[in-house]
Motif scaffolding. Structure first.
Motif, PDB file in Angstrom:
ATOM      1  N   HIS A 126       0.816  -1.219   0.000  1.00 27.44           N
ATOM      2  CA  HIS A 126       0.000   0.000   0.000  1.00 27.44           C
ATOM      3  C   HIS A 126       0.848   1.266   0.000  1.00 27.44           C
ATOM      4  CE1 HIS A 126      -4.126  -1.656   0.702  1.00 27.44           C
ATOM      5  NE2 HIS A 126      -3.397  -2.708   1.051  1.00 27.44           N
ATOM      6  N   VAL A 127       2.154   1.134   0.058  1.00 26.68           N
ATOM      7  CA  VAL A 127       3.029   2.304   0.056  1.00 26.68           C
ATOM      8  C   VAL A 127       4.284   1.976  -0.742  1.00 26.68           C
ATOM      9  CG1 VAL A 127       4.083   1.625   2.261  1.00 26.68           C
ATOM     10  CG2 VAL A 127       4.231   4.009   1.503  1.00 26.68           C
ATOM     11  N   ALA A 128       4.708   2.922  -1.548  1.00 26.13           N
ATOM     12  CA  ALA A 128       5.908   2.708  -2.372  1.00 26.13           C
ATOM     13  C   ALA A 128       6.415   4.041  -2.872  1.00 26.13           C
ATOM     14  CB  ALA A 128       5.597   1.787  -3.561  1.00 26.13           C
ATOM     15  N   PHE A 129       7.681   4.065  -3.225  1.00 27.23           N
ATOM     16  CA  PHE A 129       8.256   5.244  -3.851  1.00 27.23           C
ATOM     17  C   PHE A 129       7.826   5.322  -5.307  1.00 27.23           C
ATOM     18  CE2 PHE A 129      10.666   5.816  -0.182  1.00 27.23           C
ATOM     19  CZ  PHE A 129      11.386   7.004  -0.273  1.00 27.23           C
ATOM     20  N   LEU A 130       7.762   6.537  -5.791  1.00 26.14           N
ATOM     21  CA  LEU A 130       7.486   6.761  -7.197  1.00 26.14           C
ATOM     22  C   LEU A 130       8.745   6.453  -7.998  1.00 26.14           C
ATOM     23  CD1 LEU A 130       5.231   7.786  -9.048  1.00 26.14           C
ATOM     24  CD2 LEU A 130       6.094  10.099  -8.680  1.00 26.14           C
ATOM     25  N   GLY A 131       8.564   5.900  -9.181  1.00 28.70           N
ATOM     26  CA  GLY A 131       9.708   5.585 -10.027  1.00 28.70           C
ATOM     27  C   GLY A 131       9.977   6.665 -11.047  1.00 28.70           C
ATOM     28  N   THR A 132      11.042   6.505 -11.764  1.00 35.84           N
ATOM     29  CA  THR A 132      11.336   7.324 -12.946  1.00 35.84           C
ATOM     30  C   THR A 132      11.838   6.388 -14.034  1.00 35.84           C
ATOM     31  OG1 THR A 132      13.620   7.722 -12.264  1.00 35.84           O
ATOM     32  CG2 THR A 132      11.997   9.363 -11.615  1.00 35.84           C
ATOM     33  N   ILE A 133      11.722   6.828 -15.258  1.00 36.06           N
ATOM     34  CA  ILE A 133      12.230   6.029 -16.385  1.00 36.06           C
ATOM     35  C   ILE A 133      13.147   6.918 -17.202  1.00 36.06           C
ATOM     36  CG2 ILE A 133      11.616   4.724 -18.453  1.00 36.06           C
ATOM     37  CD1 ILE A 133       8.930   4.114 -17.090  1.00 36.06           C
ATOM     38  N   SER A 134      14.444   6.630 -17.130  1.00 31.12           N
ATOM     39  CA  SER A 134      15.400   7.398 -17.924  1.00 31.12           C
ATOM     40  C   SER A 134      15.391   6.868 -19.352  1.00 31.12           C
ATOM     41  CB  SER A 134      16.800   7.308 -17.322  1.00 31.12           C
ATOM     42  OG  SER A 134      17.268   5.979 -17.365  1.00 31.12           O
ATOM     43  N   THR A 135      15.713   7.735 -20.285  1.00 33.35           N
ATOM     44  CA  THR A 135      15.678   7.363 -21.704  1.00 33.35           C
ATOM     45  C   THR A 135      17.048   7.540 -22.335  1.00 33.35           C
ATOM     46  OG1 THR A 135      15.008   9.623 -22.296  1.00 33.35           O
ATOM     47  CG2 THR A 135      13.252   8.009 -21.933  1.00 33.35           C
ATOM     48  N   PHE A 136      17.220   6.913 -23.480  1.00 32.12           N
ATOM     49  CA  PHE A 136      18.448   7.112 -24.255  1.00 32.12           C
ATOM     50  C   PHE A 136      18.436   8.539 -24.800  1.00 32.12           C
ATOM     51  CE2 PHE A 136      18.109   2.452 -24.602  1.00 32.12           C
ATOM     52  CZ  PHE A 136      19.406   2.098 -24.217  1.00 32.12           C
ATOM     53  N   LYS A 137      19.551   9.243 -24.600  1.00 29.55           N
ATOM     54  CA  LYS A 137      19.601  10.649 -24.988  1.00 29.55           C
ATOM     55  C   LYS A 137      20.866  10.979 -25.768  1.00 29.55           C
ATOM     56  CE  LYS A 137      15.966  12.621 -22.933  1.00 29.55           C
ATOM     57  NZ  LYS A 137      14.942  13.363 -23.674  1.00 29.55           N
ATOM     58  N   ASP A 138      20.717  11.691 -26.847  1.00 33.70           N
ATOM     59  CA  ASP A 138      21.734  12.443 -27.553  1.00 33.70           C
ATOM     60  C   ASP A 138      23.102  11.769 -27.625  1.00 33.70           C
ATOM     61  OD1 ASP A 138      19.724  14.300 -27.871  1.00 33.70           O
ATOM     62  OD2 ASP A 138      20.171  15.264 -25.979  1.00 33.70           O
ATOM     63  N   ARG A 139      24.120  12.453 -27.058  1.00 35.58           N
ATOM     64  CA  ARG A 139      25.488  11.958 -27.200  1.00 35.58           C
ATOM     65  C   ARG A 139      25.704  10.603 -26.528  1.00 35.58           C
ATOM     66  NH1 ARG A 139      29.240  17.018 -25.631  1.00 35.58           N
ATOM     67  NH2 ARG A 139      27.469  17.484 -24.288  1.00 35.58           N
ATOM     68  N   ALA A 140      24.923  10.338 -25.468  1.00 35.21           N
ATOM     69  CA  ALA A 140      25.051   9.044 -24.792  1.00 35.21           C
ATOM     70  C   ALA A 140      24.707   7.907 -25.754  1.00 35.21           C
ATOM     71  CB  ALA A 140      24.138   9.001 -23.571  1.00 35.21           C
ATOM     72  N   ILE A 141      23.765   8.150 -26.652  1.00 31.94           N
ATOM     73  CA  ILE A 141      23.399   7.131 -27.641  1.00 31.94           C
ATOM     74  C   ILE A 141      24.576   6.867 -28.578  1.00 31.94           C
ATOM     75  CG2 ILE A 141      21.828   6.546 -29.534  1.00 31.94           C
ATOM     76  CD1 ILE A 141      19.744   8.325 -28.249  1.00 31.94           C
ATOM     77  N   ILE A 142      25.207   7.938 -29.050  1.00 31.40           N
ATOM     78  CA  ILE A 142      26.356   7.789 -29.939  1.00 31.40           C
ATOM     79  C   ILE A 142      27.443   6.962 -29.263  1.00 31.40           C
ATOM     80  CG2 ILE A 142      28.149   9.035 -31.200  1.00 31.40           C
ATOM     81  CD1 ILE A 142      25.384   9.413 -32.402  1.00 31.40           C
ATOM     82  N   ARG A 143      27.664   7.219 -27.978  1.00 28.24           N
ATOM     83  CA  ARG A 143      28.688   6.476 -27.242  1.00 28.24           C
ATOM     84  C   ARG A 143      28.324   4.995 -27.140  1.00 28.24           C
ATOM     85  NH1 ARG A 143      32.738   9.062 -25.271  1.00 28.24           N
ATOM     86  NH2 ARG A 143      32.694  11.328 -25.007  1.00 28.24           N
ATOM     87  N   GLU A 144      27.056   4.712 -26.816  1.00 29.32           N
ATOM     88  CA  GLU A 144      26.627   3.321 -26.673  1.00 29.32           C
ATOM     89  C   GLU A 144      26.737   2.573 -28.004  1.00 29.32           C
ATOM     90  OE1 GLU A 144      26.044   1.744 -24.046  1.00 29.32           O
ATOM     91  OE2 GLU A 144      25.218   3.031 -22.501  1.00 29.32           O
TER      92      GLU A 144
END
Length: 1003
Positions: A392-410
């Motif tokens: 009945h209780v939990a922290f809210l999550g977040t969802i990070s996404t692939f972004k810009d230069r980080a994608i080029i690096r990956e």
């Protein structure tokens, strides 16, 4: 027919987001799908909701074309994998079945237990195993086996033919086409941290895992009609229509009291009126009328429980823990929140509208933002998690996404490109050169498809959900490294489902305040009521410091831009500070409204108002709409909209309203209603222009007021207890500026600031009387073990008496001892640094020796007569610069080869307006901005030789590509200009000055 569909929430596996999945299904006239993302249910409710919406929302022109709406039946489940291998997937027969699957996955996530190879006994859930699984038992009533069309030939004489009713169609969906499959392979390589060519075949999906027409899928199984019938029967048995009632009511815990809603109403009323007497005294008619109005709306919107749960958190913090908090955000518009001590902002004094927080027509859930000190927040979070039942209780999550230069690096990594080449591809200065590179173009092509795809799940900064029904109806739970259970979706999905989060946040400013109060009590034996804000805001000393714009270390008002604004406004009262906290915001400042406000502030008798209503409602801000509440005022009192519609219109103009049609209706209503008030068309058009141009970047007055309260609290402590306050700022890792600036401020208070000393320093900075010792935490390279051990051993067993005893008691290593010696932390021995370095080598040599603390006889260490070893002041300063990042007792000006210090000091700039001057400044910080022509300009902040601040402006036509070259002193030639009595330098020439080198480093 599609029992196993993966979206992009199957992280680094699926390639289609949910809208794309549904759109492709509609294009193929698919009537049912089961979303089964891998080890998560992030998208389950979104999928159900969007299928439902797309099934009923068909554009009128589509109907005219003969395209009648049809409903995609959404079913949801979870695909369970272990070590990248498919075990089985579960399909929820009902809402209860979805909860069962979520709690099964949650249990294994939270307990860190591997998933079992066989699913347990589930109710309201179908389990489908892959055809390749070998069974040593009979299948349960809810268990099935899925066959791909390519596996049908293997059915010949297969034992499963004796259980025909257990066979179902299995056509997994992961990609949309061949390009999407290529993207899938990149994602798998990134997930497995391997080269693209090294991804195992069994780690990838099959190339044909995309949606096809239902008729085509049935045709593939036409030789086995019973498999089609089994599959259809399974889907027909699933009914998730219970999820279709979206946001009919809040999903938060409705009742705080076990006895129910009526008890909540009575309790909230009783506590609110008790707080009313504390805040306003008895029989305050205005406050009583306001509190009754708010209670009516709170009860109507069923928010009593929400207020009471927040009150319970505050009561715990202020009672048992003695924690200090700040309640900010739109919740500060509420007198009920003020009376419950959730916030210290008085909404009557500031004319704040409750409708900005909550009203009858508000559809999106509001929330409170509660700030605690950074080192106390976890205690509050643990209290909340433990107070409410599991699930009945939990922290809210977040969802990070692939972004810009980080994608080029990956992508570059999985293609096996060398680091140097990848670095070149992410260098913006080489953009034109990169465009000619075939490999780079390949990376960019993948980037287009991967950009903004979900990458990983994490935890929200402070949002907590407390649910009436188990949260597991809507999400499985993760257990991130912070150790708190977390839902698998973010705040936007939480709002769409109907959850209002409790924001339990932290900030350094509160840490400064809280620690300063403790230090003052210890060092001065004075108890301070830091909540006595009414006294603070009327204190002429505090307001004098505000007027001078010198509140270094004080929350929110210490930055160069804010200090300038305070001086330009000659700010010396609370209400002006509230306004300053709003107009400093980027949108208001860049729009020209900040300048307009300052002009009108200094010449209020020259302000020309558009009409009487604008003068009555905006007189406090001289006709300028400074706050979001001003938009509500004008819409209500000028145009005649009720307060609820006024706030909806305000929110719509800020870009947070999704219905274009509803927004246009509200705009029309504004004009019609304004005409009914008797206003002319030209006046209405101009008022609307001002509203619409401002509303997009307006700031909540309640938010500004919360900041201003905290600023006054900091200001009070700095004014009357400056030494203790600056120590607290340092121990909470500073604020806007680098650490040395706060050490400089501490020295300006008259404190004797000492370098770290093993016999006087603690982990953090301490102060005894007028002597402040820097702590071990600030020493670069000193290990945490010794940061804690050195003061702890001293407190337990007394002062260290000599170097040998220090070495034996701490078992310090040679390298760590050298750090302390070079910084002078062993000066208690009475020996100079170079003698100590000689001694430490004789004790420890080039290898660490273990000393036995329990010596029977103390051995006398042999001493040597050393030659006279010279120590220089500049050598010590360089050691401090290296190990502390600043020299304590050696000015940066003393490093200079030149003795020139400028022909004008900062304190005298006002005497040289319009003149060209030369100054020498010690660099503090800079800010880069883009002009309307998209060129760069800079604002700099410096200290002169006297320790006074001055500011510079560097225009593009007089400045090199990047003028600043790090810390040090600069020679500045520029013209002194003045803006509202605030002098600064428009730079004409600018150069970093040469310094004396470290004599140790010179050959």
């Amino acid at each position: 027919m599609f029992l196993n569909v993966n979206s992009s929430y199957s992280l680094k596996y699926g390639t289609m987001d949910i809208p794309t999945l549904i759109a492709k299904a509609r294009a193929l006239e698919i009537h049912q799908m089961v979303l089964t993302d891998i080890n998560n249910s992030t998208g389950a409710v979104e999928f159900i909701r969007e299928c439902f919406k797309q099934g009923i929302a068909v554009e009128p022109d589509e109907v005219q074309k003969g395209n009648t709406p049809y409903h995609i039946k959404p079913v949801a489940g979870i695909e369970f994998r272990k070590d990248n291998q498919l075990l089985y997937f579960g399909i929820a027969k009902s809402k209860e079945g979805m909860r069962t699957l979520n709690e099964f996955l949650s249990y294994h996530n939270i307990q860190n237990i591997p998933l079992p190879d066989d699913a347990p006994d589930f109710e309201d859930v179908f389990i489908v195993y892959p055809f390749t699984k070998i069974f040593n038992r009979a299948l349960k009533s809810n268990e099935f086996v899925g066959l791909r069309s390519s596996q049908l030939n293997y059915l010949y004489k297969h034992p499963l033919l004796y259980q025909k009713e257990k066979l179902v169609v299995w056509h997994p969906v992961t990609v949309s086409d061949k390009i999407s499959y290529r993207l899938h392979k990149y994602l798998r390589a990134i997930e497995l941290n391997t080269l693209l060519t090294m991804v195992p075949e069994d780690a990838k999906c099959a190339e044909d895992e995309f949606l096809i027409a239902e008729d085509e899928l049935k045709k593939r199984f036409e030789a086995f009609p019973f498999i089609i019938e089994n599959t259809q029967r399974l889907i027909d048995a699933c009914d998730l229509s219970a999820y279709f009632e979206f946001k009919t009511q809040s999903k938060n815990k409705i009742c705080y009291c076990k006895e129910g809603v009526e008890h909540d109403k009575a309790l909230l009323r009783r506590i609110a009126y008790k707080g009313l007497e504390y805040r306003y005294g008895k029989n305050n008619a205005v406050a009583i009328e306001r509190i009754e109005k708010e209670l009516r709306i709170i009860e109507l919107k069923k928010y009593c429980g929400y207020f009471l749960i927040t009150f319970d958190i505050i009561r715990f913090a202020m009672g048992k823990c003695k924690f200090y908090h700040v309640g900010r955000g739109s919740g500060a518009n509420s007198i009920v929140a003020y009376c419950l001590r959730i916030t210290d902002v008085d909404p009557i004094e500031l004319d704040l509208y409750f409708e900005r927080f909550l009203h009858e027509k508000r559809t999106s859930p509001p929330d409170f933002d509660i700030d605690f000190a950074w080192d106390e927040r976890k205690t509050i979070q643990e209290y909340i998690i433990k107070k409410y039942p599991t699930w009945h209780v939990a922290f809210l999550g977040t969802i990070s996404t692939f972004k810009d230069r980080a994608i080029i690096r990956e992508i570059g990594k999985v293609l096996g490109l060398p680091k140097e080449e990848i670095d070149g591809f992410t260098d913006p200065t080489r953009a034109r050169e990169n465009q000619q590179n075939a490999t780079y173009r390949k990376l960019v092509a993948v980037h287009r498809h991967m950009n903004n795809m979900p990458n990983q799940r994490s935890i929200h900064a402070g949002g907590i959900l407390i649910s009436e029904e188990p949260i597991t109806y809507y999400s499985a739970l993760d257990l991130p490294p912070v150790g708190f259970v977390t839902v698998q979706w973010d705040m936007y999905e939480a709002e769409a489902i109907g959850y209002e989060k409790f924001d339990i946040l932290s900030q350094r400013g509160i840490g400064h305040i809280l620690e300063a109060v403790h230090i003052i009590k210890k060092n001065r034996h004075v108890d301070i009521d830091i909540h006595d804000f009414k006294t603070f805001k009327n204190d002429p000393k505090l307001n004098g410091i505000l007027r001078e714009g010198q509140p270094i270390g004080c929350f929110y008002i210490e930055s160069p831009a804010m200090r300038q604004l305070l001086k330009k406004l000659k700010c010396e009262d609370y209400l002006t500070l509230v306004a300053a906290s709003s107009i400093i915001r980027p949108g208001v400042a860049s729009s020209g409204m900040m300048k307009s406000y300052i002009e009108r502030y200094h010449a209020p008798d020259k302000v020309v108002y558009l009409c009487k209503e604008m003068e009555e409602r905006l007189k406090d801000t001289y006709g300028v709409m400074v706050y979001q509440e001003d938009v509500i005022k004008v819409c209500h009192y000028f145009a005649g909209l009720d307060l609820s519609d006024a706030d909806v219109l305000r929110k719509a103009m800020s870009g947070k309203y999704r219905s274009k049609l509803a927004f246009e209706e509200l705009v029309s209503k504004f004009f019609i209603s304004a005409r009914k008030q008797g206003h002319g068309e030209e006046l209405i058009t101009e008022v609307w222009r001002q509203i619409s141009s401002f509303a997009g970047y307006s700031f909540s007055k309640a938010h500004s007021a919360s900041f201003a309260v905290e600023s006054y609290q900091s200001l009070y402590l700095k004014t009357y207890y400056p030494k203790e306050f600056m120590v607290a700022v340092l121990n909470n890792y500073g604020g806007f500026y680098s650490r040395w600036v706060y050490v400089h401020e501490l020295k300006k208070t008259g404190a004797n600031v000492h370098l770290p000393c093993v016999n006087n320093s603690d982990e953090a900075v301490n102060i005894h009387g007028n002597d402040a010792y820097l702590g071990f935490i600030g020493i670069q390279g000193l290990e945490n073990k010794f940061i804690e051990l050195i003061p702890k051993e001293r407190r337990l067993n007394g002062l260290y008496t000599d170097l040998e005893q220090f070495v034996k008691r701490t078992q310090i290593t040679l390298e760590q001892a050298i750090l302390l010696i070079r910084l002078g932390a062993l000066r208690f021995t009475g020996k100079d640094k170079k003698t100590l370095l000689w001694d430490i080598y004789s004790y420890l040599g080039h290898k660490n020796k273990k000393f036995n603390d329990a010596e029977l006889f103390k051995t006398v260490h042999k001493t040597f007569n050393l030659p006279n070893l010279e120590n220089s002041e500049i050598e010590d300063a360089y050691a401090e610069l290296e190990l502390l990042d600043f020299p304590l007792n050696f000015s940066m000006f003393n490093f200079l080869k030149t003795n020139y210090r400028g022909n004008v000091m900062a304190a005298d700039l006002h005497k040289h307006i319009g003149k060209t001057v030369k100054m020498v400044g010690n660099y503090v910080c800079e800010k880069t901005v883009h002009t309307v022509k998209n060129t760069k300009m800079w604002f700099g902040t410096f200290l002169d030789i006297n320790g006074d601040f001055f500011d510079t402006t560097h225009f593009p036509n007089t400045t090199p590509m990047y003028p600043f070259k790090g810390k040090g002193c600069y020679l500045i030639l520029g013209k002194v200009v003045q803006d509202f009595d605030f002098p600064s330098i428009e730079v004409l020439k600018f150069a970093k000055l040469d310094i004396h080198m470290n004599p140790v480093a010179v050959d």
